[in-house]
Design a protein around this motif. Structure first.
Motif, PDB file in Angstrom:
ATOM      1  N   LEU A 223      71.780  92.497  73.216  1.00 60.53           N
ATOM      2  CA  LEU A 223      72.667  91.810  74.163  1.00 60.53           C
ATOM      3  C   LEU A 223      73.229  92.847  75.123  1.00 60.53           C
ATOM      4  O   LEU A 223      74.160  93.590  74.793  1.00 60.53           O
ATOM      5  CB  LEU A 223      73.770  91.083  73.413  1.00 60.53           C
ATOM      6  N   VAL A 224      72.668  92.897  76.338  1.00 64.60           N
ATOM      7  CA  VAL A 224      72.991  93.963  77.282  1.00 64.60           C
ATOM      8  C   VAL A 224      73.923  93.510  78.402  1.00 64.60           C
ATOM      9  O   VAL A 224      74.415  94.344  79.160  1.00 64.60           O
ATOM     10  CB  VAL A 224      71.705  94.552  77.899  1.00 64.60           C
ATOM     11  N   GLY A 225      74.149  92.194  78.540  1.00 68.16           N
ATOM     12  CA  GLY A 225      74.984  91.692  79.616  1.00 68.16           C
ATOM     13  C   GLY A 225      76.202  90.958  79.087  1.00 68.16           C
ATOM     14  O   GLY A 225      76.139  90.265  78.061  1.00 68.16           O
ATOM     15  N   GLU A 226      77.324  91.101  79.768  1.00 65.25           N
ATOM     16  CA  GLU A 226      78.558  90.437  79.339  1.00 65.25           C
ATOM     17  C   GLU A 226      78.351  88.931  79.243  1.00 65.25           C
ATOM     18  O   GLU A 226      77.734  88.311  80.108  1.00 65.25           O
ATOM     19  CB  GLU A 226      79.683  90.736  80.323  1.00 65.25           C
ATOM     20  N   GLY A 227      78.845  88.342  78.144  1.00 64.33           N
ATOM     21  CA  GLY A 227      78.725  86.908  77.940  1.00 64.33           C
ATOM     22  C   GLY A 227      77.382  86.465  77.406  1.00 64.33           C
ATOM     23  O   GLY A 227      77.133  85.267  77.283  1.00 64.33           O
ATOM     24  N   GLY A 228      76.506  87.403  77.056  1.00 64.42           N
ATOM     25  CA  GLY A 228      75.210  87.043  76.487  1.00 64.42           C
ATOM     26  C   GLY A 228      75.357  86.371  75.134  1.00 64.42           C
ATOM     27  O   GLY A 228      76.294  86.646  74.379  1.00 64.42           O
ATOM     28  N   ASP A 229      74.406  85.488  74.809  1.00 59.78           N
ATOM     29  CA  ASP A 229      74.501  84.660  73.605  1.00 59.78           C
ATOM     30  C   ASP A 229      73.108  84.539  73.000  1.00 59.78           C
ATOM     31  O   ASP A 229      72.134  84.260  73.716  1.00 59.78           O
ATOM     32  CB  ASP A 229      75.043  83.281  73.997  1.00 59.78           C
ATOM     33  N   VAL A 230      72.982  84.763  71.694  1.00 61.99           N
ATOM     34  CA  VAL A 230      71.696  84.630  71.029  1.00 61.99           C
ATOM     35  C   VAL A 230      71.858  83.860  69.726  1.00 61.99           C
ATOM     36  O   VAL A 230      72.842  84.041  68.999  1.00 61.99           O
ATOM     37  CB  VAL A 230      71.053  86.014  70.762  1.00 61.99           C
ATOM     38  N   GLU A 231      70.911  82.974  69.461  1.00 65.67           N
ATOM     39  CA  GLU A 231      70.848  82.238  68.201  1.00 65.67           C
ATOM     40  C   GLU A 231      69.472  82.478  67.595  1.00 65.67           C
ATOM     41  O   GLU A 231      68.458  82.098  68.175  1.00 65.67           O
ATOM     42  CB  GLU A 231      71.071  80.739  68.421  1.00 65.67           C
ATOM     43  N   LEU A 232      69.446  83.131  66.440  1.00 67.72           N
ATOM     44  CA  LEU A 232      68.194  83.430  65.746  1.00 67.72           C
ATOM     45  C   LEU A 232      68.086  82.532  64.526  1.00 67.72           C
ATOM     46  O   LEU A 232      68.978  82.520  63.672  1.00 67.72           O
ATOM     47  CB  LEU A 232      68.150  84.898  65.327  1.00 67.72           C
ATOM     48  N   LEU A 233      66.989  81.780  64.455  1.00 70.56           N
ATOM     49  CA  LEU A 233      66.774  80.846  63.361  1.00 70.56           C
ATOM     50  C   LEU A 233      65.431  81.144  62.692  1.00 70.56           C
ATOM     51  O   LEU A 233      64.475  81.569  63.353  1.00 70.56           O
ATOM     52  CB  LEU A 233      66.765  79.402  63.875  1.00 70.56           C
ATOM     53  N   GLY A 234      65.354  80.887  61.408  1.00 72.59           N
ATOM     54  CA  GLY A 234      64.099  81.050  60.694  1.00 72.59           C
ATOM     55  C   GLY A 234      63.999  80.072  59.544  1.00 72.59           C
ATOM     56  O   GLY A 234      65.000  79.774  58.880  1.00 72.59           O
ATOM     57  N   VAL A 235      62.796  79.563  59.318  1.00 73.67           N
ATOM     58  CA  VAL A 235      62.543  78.684  58.184  1.00 73.67           C
ATOM     59  C   VAL A 235      61.157  79.006  57.639  1.00 73.67           C
ATOM     60  O   VAL A 235      60.214  79.247  58.407  1.00 73.67           O
ATOM     61  CB  VAL A 235      62.677  77.189  58.588  1.00 73.67           C
TER      62      VAL A 235
END
Length: 387
Positions: A223-235
């Motif tokens: 996450l290199v930018g302000e306000g960045g958002d990541v959702e990592l999912l796995g099944v």
């Protein structure tokens, strides 16, 4: 003998024996060249859970890095081959382990998938004829600023592959990437997905592992930018003798970034194995970070094993929140008793509990056909185990 250079860094300024432990996840060595890495051993932290004796050429040998056949069903998304001299290659991250570096060293051309425009678009890229020759591959998914897209990487058939996937999410972009591993039962697949998330951008990254002998898909999100958002999912659903592994690294490197990481799996049959390692780093440059990671495994039979290792490294005192959770266990007897007490047969009660457990992730994917495919595959696994 243990090679301490694998675990250490440069000499401390006070002197001493010449080596000091690597103190941070960010301190791992990285290089694009496989020759810069020592041969893999079980002493290496990133390989100690992996059956390295079965990986052969993917770690040490020559790989076929030529172009391969694929199909694409795209609406507003382009795909093209690019020479390895293309400036986009290597713009996201650098390999931190030998398998990834070997693939980077051997590939000839990269498949570049580009998402543009602010209207929602989508593409399904399918590979089903990679074969049993040891291969290297490189894919770039480039979501331009303020774009909005879904990219599905649909993998099936025979495979013996090591690859890297670079995902660039431009400022203000929203991108979903779904990687489906539905290989032939003998398939061996090593992959590292590198993601860079810009200012006010959002990435949903989903790893679905259904079949194959050894499937290791590691995801690094920066996450290199302000306000960045990541959702990592796995099944994942591992059967007898299968090894499904995921090592996740989330690097918060900008203010007010957010991450959620949630992986769930079911295991049944002798020597079914799942490995999940989750590393979260919150740097001094990331005040206001909000992060949470979890992994949960349901062990359906004797002879299964799940290794689950969450790690959290915080280098600033100014955070909105950070936490992790990990649990691996068998059926909840109270749930089964409740369902059976209402007239449901035991086998049907067990299937219902498993479906509900995995649906907590499946329902978050947001791609209906993938969700339906997953639910059908899980139902087939469960009915097969009961027969």
């Amino acid at each position: 003998m243990l090679d301490h250079s694998r675990l250490m860094s440069k000499q401390h300024s006070d002197g001493g024996w010449g080596l000091v432990p690597i103190q941070s996840r960010a301190g791992r060595f990285s290089s694009y060249d496989v020759a810069d890495f020592e041969p893999v051993t079980t002493f290496d932290a990133e390989w100690k859970y992996t059956p390295i004796k079965s990986l052969g050429a993917l770690l040490d040998g020559e790989l076929d890095g030529s172009r391969y056949d694929f199909t694409i069903d795209a609406d507003g998304v382009t795909a093209e081959w690019a020479a390895r001299t293309d400036a986009r290659i290597g713009s996201v991250s650098t390999p931190e382990e030998r398998g990834s570096a070997n693939a980077w060293t051997r590939f000839q051309d990269a498949l570049v998938i580009t998402v543009t425009g602010d209207e929602p678009v989508r593409a399904t890229v399918a590979r089903s004829a990679l074969g049993t020759t040891a291969r290297a591959a490189h894919t770039i998914i480039d979501a331009k600023p303020n774009s909005n897209g879904i990219v599905i990487l649909d993998n099936s058939g025979e495979v013996h592959l090591s690859e890297n996937v670079e995902i660039s999410v431009g400022d203000g972009a929203r991108l979903t990437v779904v990687s489906v591993q539905d290989w032939a039962p003998t398939g061996i697949h090593l992959a590292t997905h590198f993601a860079k998330i810009g200012r006010d951008a959002f990435l949903k990254h989903v790893v679905v592992s259904l079949d194959g002998s050894i499937v290791r898909v590691n995801t690094n999100a920066h996450l290199v930018g302000e306000g960045g958002d990541v959702e990592l999912l796995g099944v994942y659903f591992a059967d007898a003798g299968q090894h499904f592994e995921q090592q996740v690294f989330i690097d918060h490197d900008a203010p007010h970034t957010k991450s959620r990481s949630s992986y769930r799996g079911a295991l049944q049959g002798q020597d079914a194995r799942a490995v999940w390692i989750g590393d979260v780093l919150i740097r001094p440059s990331a005040p206001g970070t909000d992060s949470y990671e979890e992994n949960r495994n349901l062990l359906l039979t004797e002879g299964t094993r799940a290794d689950s290792v969450p790690n959290l490294e915080i280098e600033t005192g100014d955070i909105a929140g950070a936490g992790h959770a990990s649990a691996s266990g068998r059926f909840d007897d109270e749930q089964l008793f409740y369902l059976q007490s209402r007239g449901m047969p035991e086998e049907e009660a067990r299937r219902l509990v498993v479906r509900a457990f995995l649906s907590a992730i499946i329902q978050k994917i947001g791609v209906p056909e993938i969700q339906e495919r997953l639910e059908a595959a899980i139902e087939a696994e469960l009915r097969g185990s009961a027969s």
